[in-house]
Design a protein around this motif. Structure first.
Motif, PDB file in Angstrom:
ATOM      1  N   TRP A  11     -53.583 -26.856  28.312  1.00  0.00           N
ATOM      2  CA  TRP A  11     -54.161 -28.368  27.877  1.00  0.00           C
ATOM      3  C   TRP A  11     -52.970 -28.673  28.001  1.00  0.00           C
ATOM      4  O   TRP A  11     -51.627 -28.453  28.431  1.00  0.00           O
ATOM      5  CB  TRP A  11     -54.174 -28.001  26.033  1.00  0.00           C
ATOM      6  CG  TRP A  11     -54.632 -29.221  26.240  1.00  0.00           C
ATOM      7  CD1 TRP A  11     -54.153 -30.767  26.612  1.00  0.00           C
ATOM      8  CD2 TRP A  11     -56.313 -30.166  26.862  1.00  0.00           C
ATOM      9  NE1 TRP A  11     -54.879 -31.832  26.468  1.00  0.00           N
ATOM     10  CE2 TRP A  11     -56.406 -31.649  27.167  1.00  0.00           C
ATOM     11  CE3 TRP A  11     -57.331 -29.417  27.207  1.00  0.00           C
ATOM     12  CZ2 TRP A  11     -57.629 -32.268  26.764  1.00  0.00           C
ATOM     13  CZ3 TRP A  11     -58.676 -29.652  27.204  1.00  0.00           C
ATOM     14  CH2 TRP A  11     -58.410 -31.374  26.864  1.00  0.00           C
ATOM     15  N   GLN A  19     -57.047 -32.143  30.222  1.00  0.00           N
ATOM     16  CA  GLN A  19     -57.790 -31.327  30.933  1.00  0.00           C
ATOM     17  C   GLN A  19     -57.286 -29.789  30.598  1.00  0.00           C
ATOM     18  O   GLN A  19     -56.047 -29.325  30.474  1.00  0.00           O
ATOM     19  CB  GLN A  19     -57.882 -31.311  32.636  1.00  0.00           C
ATOM     20  CG  GLN A  19     -56.672 -31.623  33.519  1.00  0.00           C
ATOM     21  CD  GLN A  19     -57.359 -31.820  34.701  1.00  0.00           C
ATOM     22  OE1 GLN A  19     -58.077 -31.972  34.829  1.00  0.00           O
ATOM     23  NE2 GLN A  19     -56.135 -31.895  35.916  1.00  0.00           N
ATOM     24  N   VAL A  33     -62.139 -27.065  31.415  1.00  0.00           N
ATOM     25  CA  VAL A  33     -62.149 -27.652  29.784  1.00  0.00           C
ATOM     26  C   VAL A  33     -61.882 -29.196  29.605  1.00  0.00           C
ATOM     27  O   VAL A  33     -60.325 -29.274  29.831  1.00  0.00           O
ATOM     28  CB  VAL A  33     -62.259 -27.363  28.680  1.00  0.00           C
ATOM     29  CG1 VAL A  33     -62.700 -25.830  28.254  1.00  0.00           C
ATOM     30  CG2 VAL A  33     -60.314 -26.892  28.532  1.00  0.00           C
ATOM     31  N   ASN A  34     -62.707 -30.613  29.058  1.00  0.00           N
ATOM     32  CA  ASN A  34     -62.028 -31.607  28.795  1.00  0.00           C
ATOM     33  C   ASN A  34     -62.631 -32.434  28.004  1.00  0.00           C
ATOM     34  O   ASN A  34     -63.492 -31.904  27.563  1.00  0.00           O
ATOM     35  CB  ASN A  34     -61.825 -32.742  30.467  1.00  0.00           C
ATOM     36  CG  ASN A  34     -62.793 -32.649  30.753  1.00  0.00           C
ATOM     37  OD1 ASN A  34     -64.330 -33.215  30.272  1.00  0.00           O
ATOM     38  ND2 ASN A  34     -62.973 -33.038  32.164  1.00  0.00           N
ATOM     39  N   TRP A  35     -61.081 -33.661  27.467  1.00  0.00           N
ATOM     40  CA  TRP A  35     -62.433 -33.990  26.272  1.00  0.00           C
ATOM     41  C   TRP A  35     -63.316 -35.152  27.145  1.00  0.00           C
ATOM     42  O   TRP A  35     -64.995 -35.157  25.928  1.00  0.00           O
ATOM     43  CB  TRP A  35     -61.320 -35.102  25.916  1.00  0.00           C
ATOM     44  CG  TRP A  35     -61.977 -35.618  24.573  1.00  0.00           C
ATOM     45  CD1 TRP A  35     -61.819 -38.049  24.806  1.00  0.00           C
ATOM     46  CD2 TRP A  35     -62.388 -35.079  23.127  1.00  0.00           C
ATOM     47  NE1 TRP A  35     -63.061 -37.775  23.707  1.00  0.00           N
ATOM     48  CE2 TRP A  35     -62.988 -36.696  22.897  1.00  0.00           C
ATOM     49  CE3 TRP A  35     -62.533 -34.452  22.935  1.00  0.00           C
ATOM     50  CZ2 TRP A  35     -63.570 -36.805  21.550  1.00  0.00           C
ATOM     51  CZ3 TRP A  35     -63.005 -34.089  21.425  1.00  0.00           C
ATOM     52  CH2 TRP A  35     -63.101 -35.315  20.973  1.00  0.00           C
ATOM     53  N   ALA A  37     -66.235 -33.816  28.614  1.00  0.00           N
ATOM     54  CA  ALA A  37     -67.162 -33.159  28.749  1.00  0.00           C
ATOM     55  C   ALA A  37     -67.407 -33.078  27.240  1.00  0.00           C
ATOM     56  O   ALA A  37     -68.553 -32.914  26.232  1.00  0.00           O
ATOM     57  CB  ALA A  37     -67.430 -31.604  29.279  1.00  0.00           C
ATOM     58  N   ARG A  38     -66.684 -32.934  26.294  1.00  0.00           N
ATOM     59  CA  ARG A  38     -66.775 -32.206  25.073  1.00  0.00           C
ATOM     60  C   ARG A  38     -67.484 -33.476  24.138  1.00  0.00           C
ATOM     61  O   ARG A  38     -68.617 -33.264  23.303  1.00  0.00           O
ATOM     62  CB  ARG A  38     -65.152 -32.163  24.405  1.00  0.00           C
ATOM     63  CG  ARG A  38     -65.686 -31.422  22.660  1.00  0.00           C
ATOM     64  CD  ARG A  38     -64.510 -31.190  22.450  1.00  0.00           C
ATOM     65  NE  ARG A  38     -64.514 -29.928  21.782  1.00  0.00           N
ATOM     66  CZ  ARG A  38     -64.360 -29.896  21.044  1.00  0.00           C
ATOM     67  NH1 ARG A  38     -62.983 -29.878  20.709  1.00  0.00           N
ATOM     68  NH2 ARG A  38     -64.053 -28.744  19.395  1.00  0.00           N
ATOM     69  N   SER A  39     -66.912 -34.643  24.470  1.00  0.00           N
ATOM     70  CA  SER A  39     -67.830 -35.579  23.864  1.00  0.00           C
ATOM     71  C   SER A  39     -68.550 -37.209  24.502  1.00  0.00           C
ATOM     72  O   SER A  39     -69.496 -37.407  23.349  1.00  0.00           O
ATOM     73  CB  SER A  39     -66.432 -36.818  23.580  1.00  0.00           C
ATOM     74  OG  SER A  39     -66.018 -37.415  25.075  1.00  0.00           O
ATOM     75  N   THR A  46     -67.087 -26.482  30.925  1.00  0.00           N
ATOM     76  CA  THR A  46     -67.348 -25.970  30.038  1.00  0.00           C
ATOM     77  C   THR A  46     -67.064 -27.269  28.833  1.00  0.00           C
ATOM     78  O   THR A  46     -65.695 -27.842  29.204  1.00  0.00           O
ATOM     79  CB  THR A  46     -67.605 -24.521  29.556  1.00  0.00           C
ATOM     80  OG1 THR A  46     -68.538 -23.890  28.642  1.00  0.00           O
ATOM     81  CG2 THR A  46     -66.084 -24.337  29.555  1.00  0.00           C
ATOM     82  N   THR A  47     -67.166 -26.216  27.035  1.00  0.00           N
ATOM     83  CA  THR A  47     -66.614 -27.053  26.600  1.00  0.00           C
ATOM     84  C   THR A  47     -66.702 -25.609  25.213  1.00  0.00           C
ATOM     85  O   THR A  47     -67.035 -24.653  25.354  1.00  0.00           O
ATOM     86  CB  THR A  47     -67.691 -28.218  25.234  1.00  0.00           C
ATOM     87  OG1 THR A  47     -68.619 -27.480  25.444  1.00  0.00           O
ATOM     88  CG2 THR A  47     -68.095 -29.396  26.561  1.00  0.00           C
ATOM     89  N   GLU A  49     -67.835 -26.141  22.388  1.00  0.00           N
ATOM     90  CA  GLU A  49     -69.097 -25.592  22.122  1.00  0.00           C
ATOM     91  C   GLU A  49     -70.000 -24.744  22.820  1.00  0.00           C
ATOM     92  O   GLU A  49     -70.945 -24.121  22.452  1.00  0.00           O
ATOM     93  CB  GLU A  49     -69.825 -26.922  21.727  1.00  0.00           C
ATOM     94  CG  GLU A  49     -69.165 -27.396  20.301  1.00  0.00           C
ATOM     95  CD  GLU A  49     -68.001 -27.807  20.442  1.00  0.00           C
ATOM     96  OE1 GLU A  49     -66.887 -28.048  19.702  1.00  0.00           O
ATOM     97  OE2 GLU A  49     -67.619 -28.516  22.228  1.00  0.00           O
ATOM     98  N   GLU A  50     -70.006 -24.692  24.152  1.00  0.00           N
ATOM     99  CA  GLU A  50     -70.870 -23.789  24.870  1.00  0.00           C
ATOM    100  C   GLU A  50     -70.655 -23.154  25.319  1.00  0.00           C
ATOM    101  O   GLU A  50     -71.238 -21.607  24.899  1.00  0.00           O
ATOM    102  CB  GLU A  50     -70.395 -24.318  26.502  1.00  0.00           C
ATOM    103  CG  GLU A  50     -71.676 -23.970  27.539  1.00  0.00           C
ATOM    104  CD  GLU A  50     -71.323 -24.271  28.969  1.00  0.00           C
ATOM    105  OE1 GLU A  50     -71.919 -24.649  29.980  1.00  0.00           O
ATOM    106  OE2 GLU A  50     -69.897 -24.864  29.554  1.00  0.00           O
TER     107      GLU A  50
END
Length: 145
Positions: A11, A19, A33-35, A37-39, A46-47, A49-50
């Motif tokens: 990160w 990111q 991954v990044n915030w 996408a997650r929030s 992707t996240t 959770e994915e």
């Protein structure tokens, strides 16, 4: 035999502007991954959770296939969707499973019982014990009893 699975993440910068990348130790993928996408959701990123949904879907499909095989009614195929919900500030809230399979020799009621058992007992479901796990539908494609 115990098997160890590994992944790595890196990160850069703060949470909201940063990111990163998640890497599967098997070499089968690296994922941005990044915030955002997650929030909020962001295509192409992707996240966690994915990745968790992929783990849950694959674990559930294996547990269900094993139970059906032990019953003498191995599936022709099993297709599973998993949807993991995340809320910023709350965390992972739920994992919803949907299964569609082609199995000969059992009826819909028996198939649903096997699916419910797999939902409760697959190792990823057990790891998610603090999360609401639901089986949204279990559809049997073919039932030749």
């Amino acid at each position: 035999m115990e098997v160890s699975s590994k992944a790595k993440a890196e990160w850069y910068s703060g949470l909201t502007t940063g990111q990163g990348k998640a890497h599967l130790e098997s070499g089968n993928g690296s994922f941005d991954v990044n915030w955002k996408a997650r929030s909020e959701g962001e295509a192409g990123v992707t996240t966690p959770e994915e990745l968790l949904a992929a783990a849950h879907a694959s674990c559930f499909s294996m547990a269900l296939s094993f139970a059906l095989e032990q019953n003498g009614t191995p599936p022709h195929w099993v297709k599973v969707d998993a949807e993991v919900k995340f809320e910023a500030g709350v965390g992972v809230k739920s994992s919803m499973l949907t299964v569609h399979a082609k199995v000969s020799g059992i009826d819909q009621l028996e198939f649903t019982r096997f699916a419910e058992d797999a939902k409760e007992n697959c190792p990823v479901s057990k790891a998610l014990a603090g999360v609401d796990i639901s089986l949204e539908s279990a559809t049997l494609e073919e039932s030749v009893v």
